[in-house]
Design a protein around this motif. Structure first.
Motif, mmCIF file in Angstrom:
data_model
loop_
_atom_site.group_PDB
_atom_site.id
_atom_site.type_symbol
_atom_site.label_atom_id
_atom_site.label_comp_id
_atom_site.label_asym_id
_atom_site.label_seq_id
_atom_site.Cartn_x
_atom_site.Cartn_y
_atom_site.Cartn_z
ATOM 1 N N ALA A 220 42.830 -7.477 9.374
ATOM 2 C CA ALA A 220 43.948 -7.725 8.458
ATOM 3 C C ALA A 220 44.647 -6.441 8.028
ATOM 4 C CB ALA A 220 43.443 -8.476 7.221
ATOM 5 N N ASP A 221 44.033 -5.290 8.284
ATOM 6 C CA ASP A 221 44.620 -4.011 7.893
ATOM 7 C C ASP A 221 45.054 -3.192 9.102
ATOM 8 O OD1 ASP A 221 44.334 -4.050 4.961
ATOM 9 O OD2 ASP A 221 42.199 -4.157 5.404
ATOM 10 N N GLN A 222 45.444 -3.884 10.182
ATOM 11 C CA GLN A 222 45.856 -3.203 11.400
ATOM 12 C C GLN A 222 47.243 -3.628 11.874
ATOM 13 O OE1 GLN A 222 42.700 -4.111 14.169
ATOM 14 N NE2 GLN A 222 41.188 -2.854 13.101
ATOM 15 N N ARG A 223 47.937 -4.416 11.059
ATOM 16 C CA ARG A 223 49.209 -4.985 11.503
ATOM 17 C C ARG A 223 50.372 -4.550 10.628
ATOM 18 N NH1 ARG A 223 48.862 -7.056 16.656
ATOM 19 N NH2 ARG A 223 46.875 -8.129 16.935
ATOM 20 N N ARG A 224 51.518 -4.513 11.228
ATOM 21 C CA ARG A 224 52.742 -4.166 10.513
ATOM 22 C C ARG A 224 52.992 -5.148 9.371
ATOM 23 N NH1 ARG A 224 57.563 -1.372 12.251
ATOM 24 N NH2 ARG A 224 59.370 -2.014 11.035
ATOM 25 N N ASP A 225 53.382 -4.602 8.231
ATOM 26 C CA ASP A 225 53.770 -5.387 7.059
ATOM 27 C C ASP A 225 52.654 -6.289 6.543
ATOM 28 O OD1 ASP A 225 56.257 -4.189 7.257
ATOM 29 O OD2 ASP A 225 57.119 -5.834 8.414
ATOM 30 N N ARG A 226 51.408 -5.871 6.781
ATOM 31 C CA ARG A 226 50.250 -6.595 6.261
ATOM 32 C C ARG A 226 49.281 -5.591 5.659
ATOM 33 N NH1 ARG A 226 53.329 -9.983 7.345
ATOM 34 N NH2 ARG A 226 53.057 -11.963 8.444
ATOM 35 N N GLY A 227 48.602 -5.968 4.619
ATOM 36 C CA GLY A 227 47.500 -5.194 4.074
ATOM 37 C C GLY A 227 47.837 -3.738 3.802
ATOM 38 N N GLU A 228 46.867 -2.876 4.095
ATOM 39 C CA GLU A 228 47.031 -1.453 3.795
ATOM 40 C C GLU A 228 48.175 -0.787 4.562
ATOM 41 O OE1 GLU A 228 42.437 -0.769 2.340
ATOM 42 O OE2 GLU A 228 43.096 0.204 4.193
ATOM 43 N N PRO A 229 48.435 -1.146 5.820
ATOM 44 C CA PRO A 229 49.606 -0.549 6.479
ATOM 45 C C PRO A 229 50.910 -0.796 5.720
ATOM 46 C CG PRO A 229 48.174 -1.511 8.118
ATOM 47 C CD PRO A 229 47.611 -1.922 6.781
ATOM 48 N N SER A 230 51.051 -1.982 5.133
ATOM 49 C CA SER A 230 52.282 -2.257 4.382
ATOM 50 C C SER A 230 52.378 -1.373 3.144
ATOM 51 C CB SER A 230 52.348 -3.732 3.990
ATOM 52 O OG SER A 230 51.434 -4.046 2.945
ATOM 53 N N LEU A 231 51.224 -1.069 2.531
ATOM 54 C CA LEU A 231 51.223 -0.209 1.347
ATOM 55 C C LEU A 231 51.594 1.232 1.714
ATOM 56 C CD1 LEU A 231 47.985 -1.590 -0.310
ATOM 57 C CD2 LEU A 231 50.274 -1.691 -1.312
ATOM 58 N N ALA A 268 51.800 0.591 14.492
ATOM 59 C CA ALA A 268 52.496 -0.505 13.815
ATOM 60 C C ALA A 268 53.927 -0.146 13.422
ATOM 61 C CB ALA A 268 51.714 -0.919 12.571
ATOM 62 N N TYR A 269 54.195 1.147 13.207
ATOM 63 C CA TYR A 269 55.514 1.563 12.723
ATOM 64 C C TYR A 269 56.080 2.709 13.559
ATOM 65 C CZ TYR A 269 54.301 -1.114 8.517
ATOM 66 O OH TYR A 269 53.933 -2.115 7.637
ATOM 67 N N PRO A 270 56.284 2.492 14.860
ATOM 68 C CA PRO A 270 56.843 3.575 15.690
ATOM 69 C C PRO A 270 58.289 3.909 15.318
ATOM 70 C CG PRO A 270 56.765 1.517 16.927
ATOM 71 C CD PRO A 270 56.033 1.271 15.643
ATOM 72 N N ASP A 271 58.945 3.010 14.589
ATOM 73 C CA ASP A 271 60.306 3.272 14.138
ATOM 74 C C ASP A 271 60.345 4.079 12.842
ATOM 75 O OD1 ASP A 271 59.051 1.100 12.881
ATOM 76 O OD2 ASP A 271 60.964 0.250 12.247
ATOM 77 N N LEU A 272 59.192 4.244 12.190
ATOM 78 C CA LEU A 272 59.135 4.953 10.918
ATOM 79 C C LEU A 272 58.571 6.361 11.086
ATOM 80 C CD1 LEU A 272 59.470 4.899 7.836
ATOM 81 C CD2 LEU A 272 57.221 3.787 7.685
ATOM 82 N N TYR A 273 57.525 6.484 11.898
ATOM 83 C CA TYR A 273 56.844 7.771 12.063
ATOM 84 C C TYR A 273 57.184 8.364 13.432
ATOM 85 C CZ TYR A 273 54.358 5.972 8.040
ATOM 86 O OH TYR A 273 54.068 5.442 6.807
ATOM 87 N N ALA A 274 57.694 9.577 13.414
ATOM 88 C CA ALA A 274 58.123 10.217 14.654
ATOM 89 C C ALA A 274 56.956 10.769 15.454
ATOM 90 C CB ALA A 274 59.117 11.334 14.354
ATOM 91 N N ALA A 275 55.834 11.063 14.806
ATOM 92 C CA ALA A 275 54.654 11.579 15.492
ATOM 93 C C ALA A 275 53.440 11.368 14.587
ATOM 94 C CB ALA A 275 54.805 13.063 15.843
ATOM 95 N N VAL A 276 52.267 11.412 15.211
ATOM 96 C CA VAL A 276 51.014 11.074 14.530
ATOM 97 C C VAL A 276 49.983 12.162 14.791
ATOM 98 C CG1 VAL A 276 49.169 9.347 14.348
ATOM 99 C CG2 VAL A 276 51.502 8.608 14.867
ATOM 100 N N GLY A 277 49.180 12.473 13.758
ATOM 101 C CA GLY A 277 48.052 13.377 13.911
ATOM 102 C C GLY A 277 46.755 12.668 13.570
ATOM 103 N N VAL A 278 45.796 12.690 14.479
ATOM 104 C CA VAL A 278 44.517 12.007 14.279
ATOM 105 C C VAL A 278 43.395 13.029 14.409
ATOM 106 C CG1 VAL A 278 42.958 10.192 15.089
ATOM 107 C CG2 VAL A 278 45.438 9.831 15.166
ATOM 108 N N HIS A 279 42.712 13.292 13.316
ATOM 109 C CA HIS A 279 41.595 14.237 13.333
ATOM 110 C C HIS A 279 40.289 13.467 13.144
ATOM 111 C CE1 HIS A 279 39.260 17.815 12.967
ATOM 112 N NE2 HIS A 279 40.284 18.618 12.712
ATOM 113 N N SER A 280 39.427 13.513 14.153
ATOM 114 C CA SER A 280 38.099 12.885 14.087
ATOM 115 C C SER A 280 38.197 11.400 13.757
ATOM 116 C CB SER A 280 37.235 13.584 13.030
ATOM 117 O OG SER A 280 37.228 14.974 13.205
ATOM 118 N N GLY A 281 39.196 10.726 14.324
ATOM 119 C CA GLY A 281 39.418 9.321 14.025
ATOM 120 C C GLY A 281 39.236 8.424 15.230
ATOM 121 N N LEU A 282 39.760 7.205 15.120
ATOM 122 C CA LEU A 282 39.607 6.192 16.157
ATOM 123 C C LEU A 282 40.958 5.548 16.435
ATOM 124 C CD1 LEU A 282 37.085 5.793 13.861
ATOM 125 C CD2 LEU A 282 36.139 4.549 15.819
ATOM 126 N N ALA A 283 41.060 4.909 17.595
ATOM 127 C CA ALA A 283 42.299 4.268 17.997
ATOM 128 C C ALA A 283 42.528 2.984 17.208
ATOM 129 C CB ALA A 283 42.271 3.962 19.501
#
Length: 421
Positions: A220-231, A268-283
C-alpha cells in the motif's frame, strides 16, 4: 520499577536467550506503550494488534541470521556481550546472546534519567541540538497532511536563497533516524549552503512505524498517490508552491529504508523527480509484506517492473560488506531504473582519501548522458559514505556520497513540459 515491567524484562531476556528476538521486542514495546502483547498472536507477528491502520511496525533495518540459523539482530549486534548474572547463559552461541542494544536497554531500564526508547533496540536515537546555522539560513519545521495522514518535515533554506529558482532535494532518512540526525550525518545542508539549493527532510512517525522506518515493504506504500508516497510527493509539491524551485530540478534520495522509499518515489513519480539517489536501499517492489522484506534484505527480492517506460536517472551507493541490506539489492535498483534500456557502460576504480576503495560503473545513453551510476564501496557496511560521525550510520572513510549525488542530480533536469503543475 513496577512488578509488571520487571516481569516483562525477565520474559524478554528469556526469549532473547532462545533467539526469539522479535517476541522479546514485542514484550518490551508492549510494556513501554502500556499495551498487552499477549492480546495478539504469540508468533513473531504478535505485535500486529498494535499496528495503526494495518501497518507493519517491526524493525526493518536488521541483520539476518547466519546460514546455520539464529535470530535477526540489530546492526550493532556484538556477540561478545551477554546478559550479566544470567544463570545458564551460553555465551558461545550467537543465537543465545543478547544484542548489545537490547542488553543495554535491559540494563538501563528503570534507571533515573534513562531516555532510551524502543527504537534503541535497533540502534541509538541521538538527542541532537540543531547545528548552528549560517547567518541568513533557515532550518524550518513544517507539516503536510492529506487523506493518507500527516507528516512533519524540516526544510533547509540556504543563506544564498533570495527568491531565485533553485534545485530541491528531498532526503529520506533510515530507520531510527530523524531529520536533524540525517542532516548532520550526510552534511547535505553544508552542501546546500555551498551550492544554493533547498533540502527537505520528511520525518517518519513512530505511530506509522515503531522504528521510524519508511514502510517501503508495504504494497500500500509503493503506489502513486497512495499512502506514504502521496505524503512525500505532497510535501515536495508544497515546497514547490511556497518557494521558487527551478523547473525540472527536483530530486529524491535516501538511506536504507529511506533509500528504498526513494526508489519507490522515482518509480511512482517520474514526472516529479528528475533523478534518484539510493544509498544501501532496495528496489521498488522488492518486498510486498514483512516476510518478503526480510528475504529481500538478506538475498534480494523480486522488484516491481512496469511496462514500457523511460529509464529513471539513478545513482546508487552500496557497501559490499553490508550485512543489513545485501549488496545485490544495489544491482536490482540499477536494473529496475534502467528499464531494459540499451546503455553503454564504463567501469572505473578508485580509492577515497579515507581509504575506502570503490568500483564505479556508469551507464550512458547514445548522447553520452550518464543515466545510471553504481558505486560499490569495498569493505564498507550499512552506512552513508563520506558522512560525518556526528550523525548515525555513516562511513567517513568513503567517497562523499552527498557531493557525488548532487553532481549527478544537477546533470539531469526534467523538460519544463514534463514538470507537474
Amino acid at each position: 520499577m513496577n512488578a509488571k515491567l520487571k516481569s516483562d524484562m525477565l520474559e524478554a531476556t528469556r526469549l532473547t536467550r532462545e533467539g526469539r528476538l522479535a517476541e522479546a521486542m514485542a514484550i518490551l514495546q508492549g510494556g513501554l506503550s502500556g499495551t498487552n502483547p499477549s492480546a495478539s498472536s504469540g508468533s513473531t507477528g504478535g505485535d500486529a494488534g498494535r499496528q495503526p491502520l494495518g501497518r507493519a511496525t517491526r524493525i526493518i533495518d536488521m541483520v539476518p541470521p547466519s546460514s546455520g540459523g539464529g535470530a535477526w539482530t540489530p546492526p550493532n549486534f556484538n556477540p561478545s556481550h551477554s546478559v550479566p548474572d544470567t544463570p545458564g547463559f551460553d555465551g558461545a552461541s550467537a543465537q543465545h546472546q543478547v544484542p548489545e542494544a537490547l542488553r543495554d536497554f535491559l540494563n538501563r531500564m528503570g534507571q533515573p534519567g534513562s531516555a532510551l526508547g524502543v527504537d534503541g533496540l535497533a540502534g541509538p536515537i541521538r538527542a541532537r541540538a540543531p547545528a548552528p546555522l549560517p547567518e541568513g539560513a533557515r532550518f524550518e519545521e513544517r507539516t503536510f497532511a492529506n487523506p493518507a495522514g500527516s507528516r512533519s518535515y524540516k526544510l533547509y533554506v540556504p543563506s544564498g536563497y533570495t527568491g531565485q529558482p533553485v534545485p530541491l532535494v528531498v532526503m529520506l532518512h533510515g530507520c531510527t533516524q530523524s531529520p536533524d540526525d540525517f542532516a548532520a550525518g550526510t552534511r547535505m545542508n553544508e552542501l546546500a549552503e555551498e551550492q544554493t539549493f533547498l533540502v527537505a527532510y520528511p520525518a517518519q512517525t513512530q505511530a506509522a512505524n515503531v522504528s521510524r522506518c519508511w514502510n517501503w515493504f508495504n504494497a500500500a506504500d509503493q503506489r502513486r498517490d497512495r499512502g506514504e508516497p502521496s505524503l512525500i510527493a505532497g510535501m515536495t509539491r508544497q515546497i514547490m508552491n511556497d518557494f521558487s524551485v527551478a523547473p525540472g530540478r527536483v530530486y529524491v534520495a535516501g538511506l536504507s529504508a529511506g533509500g528504498a522509499a526513494a526508489a519507490i518515489m522515482g518509480s511512482a513519480y517520474p514526472d516529479l523527480y528528475a533523478a534518484v539517489g539510493v544509498h544501501s536501499g532496495l528496489a521498488c517492489g522488492a518486498a510486498r509484506d514483512m516476510p518478503s522484506a526480510f528475504a529481500a534484505m538478506r538475498q534480494g527480492g523480486a522488484p516491481y517492473h512496469e511496462g514500457d517506460r523511460l529509464p529513471v536517472p539513478t545513482i546508487v551507493f552500496h557497501g559490499d560488506r553490508d550485512t543489513t541490506v545485501h549488496p545485490v539489492n544495489g544491482d536490482q535498483v540499477i536494473a529496475q531504473s534502467g528499464a531494459g534500456a540499451k546503455l553503454r557502460t564504463t567501469v572505473s576504480r578508485g580509492q577515497a582519501p579515507g581509504g575506502i576503495g570503490y568500483t564505479r560503473t556508469v551507464a550512458s545513453d547514445d548522447s553520452g548522458q550518464a543515466m545510471l551510476e553504481h558505486w560499490v564501496l569495498h569493505g564498507a557496511g550499512h552506512a552513508w559514505s563520506g558522512g560525518s560521525p556526528s550523525g548515525s550510520y555513516t562511513e567517513p572513510r568513503g567517497p562523499d556520497a552527498s557531493r557525488e549525488m548532487m553532481r549527478f542530480f544537477l546533470e539531469h533536469a526534467r523538460p519544463a513540459a514534463a514538470s507537474p503543475a
